[in-house]
Design an enzyme around this catalytic site. Structure first.
Site, short mmCIF file in Angstrom:
data_model
loop_
_atom_site.label_atom_id
_atom_site.label_comp_id
_atom_site.label_asym_id
_atom_site.label_seq_id
_atom_site.Cartn_x
_atom_site.Cartn_y
_atom_site.Cartn_z
CG ASP A 77 12.61 19.12 21.98
OD1 ASP A 77 12.42 20.22 22.52
OD2 ASP A 77 11.68 18.41 21.56
CG HIS A 129 12.61 27.51 18.24
ND1 HIS A 129 11.43 27.93 17.69
CD2 HIS A 129 12.65 26.16 18.05
CE1 HIS A 129 10.77 26.90 17.19
NE2 HIS A 129 11.50 25.82 17.39
CB SER A 230 23.49 18.47 14.59
OG SER A 230 24.78 18.99 14.35
#
Length: 260
Positions: A77, A129, A230
């Site tokens: 996200d 991921h 980040s």
């Protein structure tokens, strides 16, 4: 030690501390309210015994995504801060601020690479991921500063990505093309966790390791997580991104297709 690293160390101690359940719930609620976080896909707010656990929350149920080989999904996200083609060994961290890619990944890449920069804000799901099936051939940990990687930080600091702490995964995609997946640390992000290399989280010096047998990741596999916000940077060949600058995207969403 850079002052941003010191700030991050102090904040990390606070975030990892488990307060009395009533106090912790209040801290968690305040954080969720301030950043307008939607917890529908996650566990109850009482289940997080520290702010760090809330930052690193995992999905209760795996999201669905297109499993076709020629589709690349968002690894996290995030917000799209920049994307485009690498030119003369350079890419942009943000418009007007270029950096040398070879200094970033510690390897000469050659021509034909595209890049995309994905910023995870403090409100986002902080796990990342595999965007496609990947074989991880080498891992590099680069100790560095922890400058903020939000828009203001990217505009202020020259070659920020090269200066910041980061983990570089040198991979191949399913066609054997090179693919670099880079997790970039930032202010208040003292730890970058990589599940198949747990020693990375505690290292104090630069580290490099080539796997005798590549680590095979399937699309959607959880690679690791950040503590607080980040950036993920991906450098690859043969993928055409169809995103927009400053567009919010979600893990599992299709963001690129294989170039014909």
């Amino acid at each position: 030690m850079h002052y941003t690293n010191l700030i991050s160390q102090v904040f990390e101690k606070f975030a990892k501390h488990s307060f009395h359940p009533k106090i912790q719930k209040w801290i968690n609620l305040a954080y969720v309210k301030y950043f307008n976080i939607n917890l529908e896909e996650f566990d109850t707010i009482e289940s997080y015994e520290s702010l760090n656990e809330l930052f690193m929350r995992s999905l209760i149920k795996m999201r669905s995504f297109d499993k076709a080989q020629n589709v690349l999904i968002a690894p996290c996200d995030s917000k799209v801060m920049e994307f485009g083609e690498c030119r003369d060994n350079q890419a942009m961290q943000i418009k007007g601020k270029e950096y040398f890619v070879s200094d970033f990944v510690l390897e000469e890449l050659g021509e034909g690479f595209n890049y995309i920069n994905l910023y995870l804000s403090p409100k986002d799901y902080h796990r990342f991921h595999a965007p496609i099936d990947l074989k991880v051939k080498r891992i590099d940990f680069i100790q560095g500063a922890l400058y903020p990687v939000n828009k203001m930080g990217l505009e202020k600091v020259d070659s920020l990505f090269v200066k910041n702490k980061r983990v570089v995964l040198s991979c191949e995609d399913y066609k054997g093309n090179p693919f670099y997946f880079v997790a970039v640390g930032a202010l208040n992000v003292g730890g970058i966790i990589i599940h198949f290399a747990p020693n990375i989280a505690t290292l104090k010096e630069n580290y490099s390791h080539t796997f005798s047998t590549p680590i095979c990741l399937q699309k959607g596999d959880e690679i690791g997580s950040f503590q607080m916000g980040s950036t993920i940077v991906m450098l690859s060949k043969g993928w055409c991104y169809h995103t927009k600058l400053e567009e919010g995207i979600y893990f599992g969403e299709c963001i690129a297709k294989e170039q014909e």
